[in-house]
Design an enzyme around this catalytic site. Structure first.
Site, PDB file in Angstrom:
ATOM      1  N   SER A  87       0.852  -1.194   0.000  1.00  0.00           N
ATOM      2  CA  SER A  87       0.000   0.000   0.000  1.00  0.00           C
ATOM      3  C   SER A  87       0.882   1.236   0.000  1.00  0.00           C
ATOM      4  O   SER A  87       1.991   1.212   0.575  1.00  0.00           O
ATOM      5  CB  SER A  87      -0.890   0.024   1.248  1.00  0.00           C
ATOM      6  OG  SER A  87      -1.534   1.289   1.360  1.00  0.00           O
ATOM      7  N   TYR A 129      -1.623  -0.253  10.199  1.00  0.00           N
ATOM      8  CA  TYR A 129      -1.817  -0.773   8.835  1.00  0.00           C
ATOM      9  C   TYR A 129      -0.600  -0.456   7.970  1.00  0.00           C
ATOM     10  O   TYR A 129      -0.083  -1.324   7.256  1.00  0.00           O
ATOM     11  CB  TYR A 129      -3.080  -0.149   8.243  1.00  0.00           C
ATOM     12  CG  TYR A 129      -3.310  -0.428   6.771  1.00  0.00           C
ATOM     13  CD1 TYR A 129      -3.849  -1.641   6.340  1.00  0.00           C
ATOM     14  CD2 TYR A 129      -3.008   0.529   5.799  1.00  0.00           C
ATOM     15  CE1 TYR A 129      -4.067  -1.889   4.990  1.00  0.00           C
ATOM     16  CE2 TYR A 129      -3.222   0.293   4.456  1.00  0.00           C
ATOM     17  CZ  TYR A 129      -3.757  -0.927   4.058  1.00  0.00           C
ATOM     18  OH  TYR A 129      -3.970  -1.166   2.706  1.00  0.00           O
TER      19      TYR A 129
HETATM   20  P1  NAP Z   1     -11.878  -4.757   0.321  1.00  0.00           P
HETATM   21  O1  NAP Z   1     -12.720  -4.257  -0.804  1.00  0.00           O
HETATM   22  O2  NAP Z   1     -12.188  -4.338   1.706  1.00  0.00           O
HETATM   23  O3  NAP Z   1     -11.841  -6.356   0.234  1.00  0.00           O
HETATM   24  C1  NAP Z   1     -11.073  -7.065   1.176  1.00  0.00           C
HETATM   25  C2  NAP Z   1     -11.081  -8.532   0.814  1.00  0.00           C
HETATM   26  O4  NAP Z   1     -10.255  -9.217   1.778  1.00  0.00           O
HETATM   27  C3  NAP Z   1     -12.461  -9.146   0.895  1.00  0.00           C
HETATM   28  O5  NAP Z   1     -12.588 -10.077  -0.152  1.00  0.00           O
HETATM   29  C4  NAP Z   1     -12.450  -9.849   2.246  1.00  0.00           C
HETATM   30  O6  NAP Z   1     -13.299 -10.982   2.324  1.00  0.00           O
HETATM   31  C5  NAP Z   1     -11.015 -10.299   2.319  1.00  0.00           C
HETATM   32  N1  NAP Z   1     -10.583 -10.612   3.681  1.00  0.00           N
HETATM   33  C6  NAP Z   1     -10.564  -9.806   4.783  1.00  0.00           C
HETATM   34  N2  NAP Z   1     -10.098 -10.476   5.844  1.00  0.00           N
HETATM   35  C7  NAP Z   1      -9.820 -11.738   5.421  1.00  0.00           C
HETATM   36  C8  NAP Z   1      -9.302 -12.893   6.038  1.00  0.00           C
HETATM   37  N3  NAP Z   1      -8.975 -12.906   7.341  1.00  0.00           N
HETATM   38  N4  NAP Z   1      -9.151 -14.017   5.292  1.00  0.00           N
HETATM   39  C9  NAP Z   1      -9.473 -14.025   3.979  1.00  0.00           C
HETATM   40  N5  NAP Z   1      -9.966 -12.958   3.323  1.00  0.00           N
HETATM   41  C10 NAP Z   1     -10.127 -11.832   4.037  1.00  0.00           C
HETATM   42  O7  NAP Z   1     -10.324  -4.391   0.079  1.00  0.00           O
HETATM   43  P2  NAP Z   1      -9.557  -3.836  -1.213  1.00  0.00           P
HETATM   44  O8  NAP Z   1      -9.617  -2.363  -1.200  1.00  0.00           O
HETATM   45  O9  NAP Z   1      -9.954  -4.593  -2.436  1.00  0.00           O
HETATM   46  O10 NAP Z   1      -8.058  -4.209  -0.796  1.00  0.00           O
HETATM   47  C11 NAP Z   1      -7.409  -5.377  -1.256  1.00  0.00           C
HETATM   48  C12 NAP Z   1      -5.952  -5.299  -0.861  1.00  0.00           C
HETATM   49  O11 NAP Z   1      -5.368  -4.116  -1.405  1.00  0.00           O
HETATM   50  C13 NAP Z   1      -5.713  -5.225   0.656  1.00  0.00           C
HETATM   51  O12 NAP Z   1      -4.557  -5.952   0.983  1.00  0.00           O
HETATM   52  C14 NAP Z   1      -5.496  -3.741   0.897  1.00  0.00           C
HETATM   53  O13 NAP Z   1      -4.745  -3.495   2.049  1.00  0.00           O
HETATM   54  C15 NAP Z   1      -4.773  -3.359  -0.377  1.00  0.00           C
HETATM   55  N6  NAP Z   1      -4.882  -1.925  -0.684  1.00  0.00           N
HETATM   56  C16 NAP Z   1      -6.068  -1.331  -0.961  1.00  0.00           C
HETATM   57  C17 NAP Z   1      -6.128   0.030  -1.230  1.00  0.00           C
HETATM   58  C18 NAP Z   1      -7.413   0.751  -1.546  1.00  0.00           C
HETATM   59  O14 NAP Z   1      -7.398   1.999  -1.615  1.00  0.00           O
HETATM   60  N7  NAP Z   1      -8.512   0.076  -1.754  1.00  0.00           N
HETATM   61  C19 NAP Z   1      -4.950   0.778  -1.216  1.00  0.00           C
HETATM   62  C20 NAP Z   1      -3.761   0.152  -0.913  1.00  0.00           C
HETATM   63  C21 NAP Z   1      -3.731  -1.209  -0.656  1.00  0.00           C
HETATM   64  P3  NAP Z   1     -14.850 -10.845   2.790  1.00  0.00           P
HETATM   65  O15 NAP Z   1     -15.540 -10.236   1.588  1.00  0.00           O
HETATM   66  O16 NAP Z   1     -15.294 -12.215   3.054  1.00  0.00           O
HETATM   67  O17 NAP Z   1     -14.861  -9.941   3.975  1.00  0.00           O
END
Ligand code: NAP
Length: 255
Positions: A146, A160
């Site tokens: 991130s 985080y």
């Molecule tokens: P999101 O929309 O909140 O989705 C999170 C996903 O992770 C969901 O599918 C959730 O499953 C799953 N998850 C959470 N806890 C889990 C666990 N203990 N075991 C297995 N699955 C789990 O997140 P996102 O924005 O797509 O982010 C995806 C990745 O990108 C993350 O690592 C995040 O830190 C990184 N990231 C995101 C951003 C951003 O701006 N969005 C920026 C930088 C980095 P459920 O649906 O079952 O809850």
């Protein structure tokens, strides 16, 4: 290319956001996809159903990446689909804005268990299948870092940011550890991407608030991150390991 002919890809947290976009694009590119989720069974099954409707191969598999027995269950499902060729360590969580002097041990444990230990446990399971050291044919791992790892996220979630800093170091170390075993390990470093994660941190309007201040004056989409992930997984990136691609529209690109 026949559906699933590229081999099996495990995408953790494939039910929503960046993970869901990665599952859909991977299936389009010929991977058989394990769509892992923690709680959102309907969303995960919807992703798998979309892949099936397009003639692809996918299975939705429940499992908490921070629990080793669940990780074994996820990879056993992958084994039933065929030969594992890739892992996307995408599952990740944030928490509500807080200062470090306000953070509970429960919050810190969850933050590091899912974001860091979960990624290491899944890498362990993948390496045991893909590494030439274990009789495997090689493969590729992509970790989700991130921009927070570079910015530190003071006043919001230093925990985080620190967890994602650990992912950066993990990416370098693991890449070197398995470089001669046919496995490449890289990361993508998203900036502000329009997904549910911001609402889960108690800030549903975060993307709208920050987007105009970003270098490209907009947030990114999950699909834009998925394209970088798929490139790193592919043979197009055959000599790329231990590196991180920023997919941040210019945010936090200076170390
Ligand atoms: P999101 O929309 O909140 O989705 C999170 C996903 O992770 C969901 O599918 C959730 O499953 C799953 N998850 C959470 N806890 C889990 C666990 N203990 N075991 C297995 N699955 C789990 O997140 P996102 O924005 O797509 O982010 C995806 C990745 O990108 C993350 O690592 C995040 O830190 C990184 N990231 C995101 C951003 C951003 O701006 N969005 C920026 C930088 C980095 P459920 O649906 O079952 O809850």
């Amino acid at each position: 290319m026949a559906a699933g002919a590229k081999g099996v890809l495990v995408v953790t947290g494939g039910s929503r956001g960046i993970g869901a976009a990665t599952c859909l694009l991977a299936a389009e590119r010929g991977y058989a996809v394990v769509v892992n989720y923690a709680e959102s069974v309907t969303a995960a099954e919807h992703v798998a159903a979309q892949i099936h409707a397009r003639g692809g191969v996918a299975v939705a598999v429940r499992g908490d990446v921070s629990l080793e027995e669940d990780v074994e269950h996820i990879f056993a499902a992958a084994d039933r689909l065929g030969t594992l060729v890739g892992l996307v360590n995408n599952a990740g969580v944030i928490d509500v804005a807080a200062r470090v002097d306000e953070m509970s041990i429960e919050r810190l444990t969850r933050m590091f268990s899912i974001n860091v230990i979960g990624s290491l446990l899944c890498a362990k399971a993948a390496i045991r299948r893909m590494s030439s050291r274990h009789g495997g044919k090689g493969g590729s791992i992509v970790n989700l870092s991130s921009a927070a790892s570079k910015l530190g996220s003071p006043g919001f979630y230093v925990d985080y940011a620190a967890a994602k800093g650990a992912i950066d170091t993990f990416t370098v170390g693991l890449a070197l550890e398995v470089a001669a075993e046919g496995i490449r390990v890289n990361a993508v470093r998203p900036g502000i991407i329009d997904t549910d994660i911001h609402a889960s941190g108690g800030e549903p309007d975060r993307v709208a608030r920050i987007a105009p201040t970003l270098p490209m004056a907009r947030a990114g989409t999950a699909e834009e991150v998925a394209r970088a992930i798929l490139w790193l997984l592919s043979d197009e990136a055959s000599y790329t390991t231990g590196t991180t691609i920023a997919v941040s529209g210019g945010r936090a690109i200076v170390p």
